[in-house]
Motif scaffolding. Structure first.
Motif, PDB file in Angstrom:
ATOM      1  N   MET A  58       0.854  -1.199   0.000  1.00 13.73           N
ATOM      2  CA  MET A  58       0.000   0.000   0.000  1.00 13.73           C
ATOM      3  C   MET A  58       0.881   1.237   0.000  1.00 13.73           C
ATOM      4  N   ARG A  59       0.557   2.168  -0.878  1.00 14.47           N
ATOM      5  CA  ARG A  59       1.230   3.475  -0.907  1.00 14.47           C
ATOM      6  C   ARG A  59       0.127   4.529  -0.985  1.00 14.47           C
ATOM      7  N   GLY A  60      -0.084   5.225   0.115  1.00 15.33           N
ATOM      8  CA  GLY A  60      -1.107   6.267   0.123  1.00 15.33           C
ATOM      9  C   GLY A  60      -1.938   6.239   1.385  1.00 15.33           C
ATOM     10  N   LEU A  61      -2.836   7.115   1.432  1.00 14.79           N
ATOM     11  CA  LEU A  61      -3.294   8.133   0.493  1.00 14.79           C
ATOM     12  C   LEU A  61      -2.492   9.415   0.694  1.00 14.79           C
ATOM     13  N   HIS A  62      -1.832   9.911  -0.323  1.00 13.57           N
ATOM     14  CA  HIS A  62      -0.920  11.046  -0.213  1.00 13.57           C
ATOM     15  C   HIS A  62      -1.409  12.240  -1.038  1.00 13.57           C
ATOM     16  N   PHE A  63      -0.986  13.427  -0.602  1.00 11.78           N
ATOM     17  CA  PHE A  63      -1.225  14.652  -1.362  1.00 11.78           C
ATOM     18  C   PHE A  63      -0.292  15.735  -0.839  1.00 11.78           C
ATOM     19  N   GLN A  64      -0.170  16.784  -1.603  1.00 11.56           N
ATOM     20  CA  GLN A  64       0.512  17.991  -1.150  1.00 11.56           C
ATOM     21  C   GLN A  64      -0.522  19.094  -1.125  1.00 11.56           C
ATOM     22  N   LYS A  65      -0.529  19.840  -0.016  1.00 11.83           N
ATOM     23  CA  LYS A  65      -1.505  20.923   0.087  1.00 11.83           C
ATOM     24  C   LYS A  65      -0.995  22.168  -0.627  1.00 11.83           C
ATOM     25  N   SER A  66      -1.917  23.048  -0.919  1.00 10.45           N
ATOM     26  CA  SER A  66      -1.615  24.293  -1.612  1.00 10.45           C
ATOM     27  C   SER A  66      -0.638  25.126  -0.782  1.00 10.45           C
ATOM     28  N   PRO A  67       0.297  25.806  -1.388  1.00 11.74           N
ATOM     29  CA  PRO A  67       0.426  26.127  -2.812  1.00 11.74           C
ATOM     30  C   PRO A  67       1.286  25.129  -3.585  1.00 11.74           C
ATOM     31  N   ALA A  69       0.248  21.910  -4.286  1.00 14.74           N
ATOM     32  CA  ALA A  69      -0.610  20.811  -4.722  1.00 14.74           C
ATOM     33  C   ALA A  69      -0.139  20.293  -6.077  1.00 14.74           C
ATOM     34  N   GLN A  70      -0.390  19.011  -6.330  1.00  8.34           N
ATOM     35  CA  GLN A  70       0.129  18.369  -7.536  1.00  8.34           C
ATOM     36  C   GLN A  70      -0.958  17.644  -8.325  1.00  8.34           C
ATOM     37  N   TYR A  71      -0.880  17.751  -9.642  1.00  7.56           N
ATOM     38  CA  TYR A  71      -1.498  16.785 -10.540  1.00  7.56           C
ATOM     39  C   TYR A  71      -0.563  15.582 -10.566  1.00  7.56           C
ATOM     40  N   HIS A 142       4.683  20.608   2.670  1.00 11.31           N
ATOM     41  CA  HIS A 142       3.301  20.557   2.202  1.00 11.31           C
ATOM     42  C   HIS A 142       2.763  19.133   2.056  1.00 11.31           C
ATOM     43  N   GLU A 143       3.609  18.150   2.272  1.00 10.01           N
ATOM     44  CA  GLU A 143       3.222  16.751   2.125  1.00 10.01           C
ATOM     45  C   GLU A 143       2.274  16.339   3.253  1.00 10.01           C
ATOM     46  N   ARG A 144       1.199  15.647   2.887  1.00 10.24           N
ATOM     47  CA  ARG A 144       0.225  15.169   3.861  1.00 10.24           C
ATOM     48  C   ARG A 144      -0.250  13.776   3.458  1.00 10.24           C
ATOM     49  N   SER A 145      -0.847  13.077   4.420  1.00  7.48           N
ATOM     50  CA  SER A 145      -1.422  11.753   4.182  1.00  7.48           C
ATOM     51  C   SER A 145      -2.779  11.659   4.857  1.00  7.48           C
ATOM     52  N   ILE A 146      -3.602  10.798   4.320  1.00  8.28           N
ATOM     53  CA  ILE A 146      -4.887  10.442   4.916  1.00  8.28           C
ATOM     54  C   ILE A 146      -4.902   8.931   5.056  1.00  8.28           C
ATOM     55  N   ALA A 173      -1.334   7.723   9.552  1.00  8.61           N
ATOM     56  CA  ALA A 173      -1.935   8.912   8.928  1.00  8.61           C
ATOM     57  C   ALA A 173      -3.277   9.223   9.587  1.00  8.61           C
ATOM     58  N   PRO A 174      -3.651  10.506   9.635  1.00 11.97           N
ATOM     59  CA  PRO A 174      -4.934  10.874  10.232  1.00 11.97           C
ATOM     60  C   PRO A 174      -6.103  10.548   9.308  1.00 11.97           C
ATOM     61  N   SER A 175      -7.297  10.589   9.873  1.00 10.60           N
ATOM     62  CA  SER A 175      -8.512  10.421   9.083  1.00 10.60           C
ATOM     63  C   SER A 175      -8.724  11.662   8.223  1.00 10.60           C
ATOM     64  N   LEU A 176      -9.637  11.569   7.276  1.00  3.85           N
ATOM     65  CA  LEU A 176      -9.983  12.727   6.450  1.00  3.85           C
ATOM     66  C   LEU A 176     -10.456  13.876   7.343  1.00  3.85           C
ATOM     67  N   GLU A 177     -11.278  13.548   8.306  1.00  6.41           N
ATOM     68  CA  GLU A 177     -11.835  14.559   9.217  1.00  6.41           C
ATOM     69  C   GLU A 177     -10.742  15.307   9.982  1.00  6.41           C
ATOM     70  N   ASP A 178      -9.664  14.601  10.334  1.00  6.30           N
ATOM     71  CA  ASP A 178      -8.586  15.190  11.143  1.00  6.30           C
ATOM     72  C   ASP A 178      -7.402  15.684  10.321  1.00  6.30           C
ATOM     73  N   SER A 179      -7.495  15.600   9.000  1.00  9.48           N
ATOM     74  CA  SER A 179      -6.377  15.965   8.129  1.00  9.48           C
ATOM     75  C   SER A 179      -6.264  17.467   7.948  1.00  9.48           C
ATOM     76  N   ASP A 180      -5.020  17.909   7.756  1.00 13.84           N
ATOM     77  CA  ASP A 180      -4.704  19.301   7.451  1.00 13.84           C
ATOM     78  C   ASP A 180      -4.780  19.460   5.936  1.00 13.84           C
ATOM     79  N   LEU A 181      -5.951  19.803   5.418  1.00 10.03           N
ATOM     80  CA  LEU A 181      -6.161  19.857   3.974  1.00 10.03           C
ATOM     81  C   LEU A 181      -5.791  21.197   3.364  1.00 10.03           C
ATOM     82  N   GLU A 182      -5.796  22.253   4.156  1.00  9.59           N
ATOM     83  CA  GLU A 182      -5.574  23.592   3.588  1.00  9.59           C
ATOM     84  C   GLU A 182      -4.425  24.302   4.261  1.00  9.59           C
TER      85      GLU A 182
END
Length: 182
Positions: A58-67, A69-71, A142-146, A173-182
Motif C-alpha cells: 500500500m502506498r497512500g493516500l498522499h497529497f501535497q496541500k496548496s500552494p 498541490a500536484q497533478y 506541504h506533504e500530507r497523508s490520509i 496517517a490521520p482520518s480525512l476529518e482530522d487531516s490538514d487539507l488547507e
C-alpha cells in the motif's frame, strides 16, 4: 490517445496510443498536446518511480496541500495496481468521494489525478513498477497523508487491510476529518 472521465471532476483514465509489430511496440506515454486537445492544461515538472516487491503493498493516500498541490499522471511499467483518487476539496459536492481503477502493463492505461485529490494504490502483482509525473516539486512542508482505511471515505480495496503491507507513516496517517487539507 483516448481520454475518458472517471466520474469525479478532473479525474481521467488515459489510454496512450500503442503501435505494435513483430518487434514489439512503441508508445508515447505522455503527449502534452494530446492532453491539451482533451482540455487538460497542466505541465509536469518531475517524474517519480516506485518498485514494490510484494502483492498488497500500500502506498497512500498522499497529497501535497496548496500552494504545492500536484497533478499526478500515473502508469504501470510492470505489474498491476488498484489506484484510488479521493476528492479532498472542502466545499466540493463530491468531497470525500473516491474512484478506483485497475492500472496495468497489460491494459496500458493511466490515471490523471488533479490537484485537490489524495492519491494511493495497492499492488496486485509482485515486483510492480509504477511511474508517475507530477506538476509541482516534492515539498516536505506541504506533504500530507490520509488514512487509507478511513471508514468515512470507505475505499473498497481489492486486498483486505490485514493483508496489506503499509509503511509506518501511512499506518499512522490521520482520518480525512482530522487531516490538514488547507
Amino acid at each position: 490517445m483516448q481520454v475518458s472521465s472517471l466520474g469525479l471532476d478532473g479525474v481521467y483514465e488515459i489510454f496512450p496510443n500503442r503501435f505494435e509489430d513483430e518487434r514489439g511496440f512503441f508508445s508515447e506515454t505522455y503527449n502534452r498536446n494530446g492532453l491539451l486537445d482533451a482540455g487538460i492544461e497542466t505541465e509536469f515538472v518531475q517524474d517519480n518511480q516506485s518498485f514494490s516487491t510484494a502483492v498488497g503493498t500500500m502506498r497512500g493516500l498522499h497529497f501535497q496541500k496548496s500552494p504545492k498541490a500536484q497533478y499526478k499522471l500515473v502508469r504501470v511499467i510492470k505489474g498491476r495496481i488498484f489506484d484510488v483518487a479521493v476528492d479532498i476539496r472542502r466545499g466540493s459536492k463530491t468531497f470525500g468521494e473516491w474512484v478506483g481503477l485497475e492500472i496495468s502493463e497489460k491494459k496500458w492505461n493511466q490515471i490523471l489525478v488533479p490537484e485537490g485529490y489524495a492519491h494511493g494504490f495497492v499492488t496486485l502483482e509482485a515486483n510492480t513498477i509504477v511511474a508517475y509525473k507530477v506538476s509541482d516539486f516534492y515539498s516536505r512542508e506541504h506533504e500530507r497523508s490520509i488514512r487509507f482505511d478511513d471508514p468515512q471515505i470507505g475505499v473498497n480495496w481489492p486486498i483486505g487491510a490485514r493483508r496489506m503491507i503499509v509503511s509506518a507513516k501511512d499506518a499512522s496517517a490521520p482520518s480525512l476529518e482530522d487531516s490538514d487539507l488547507e
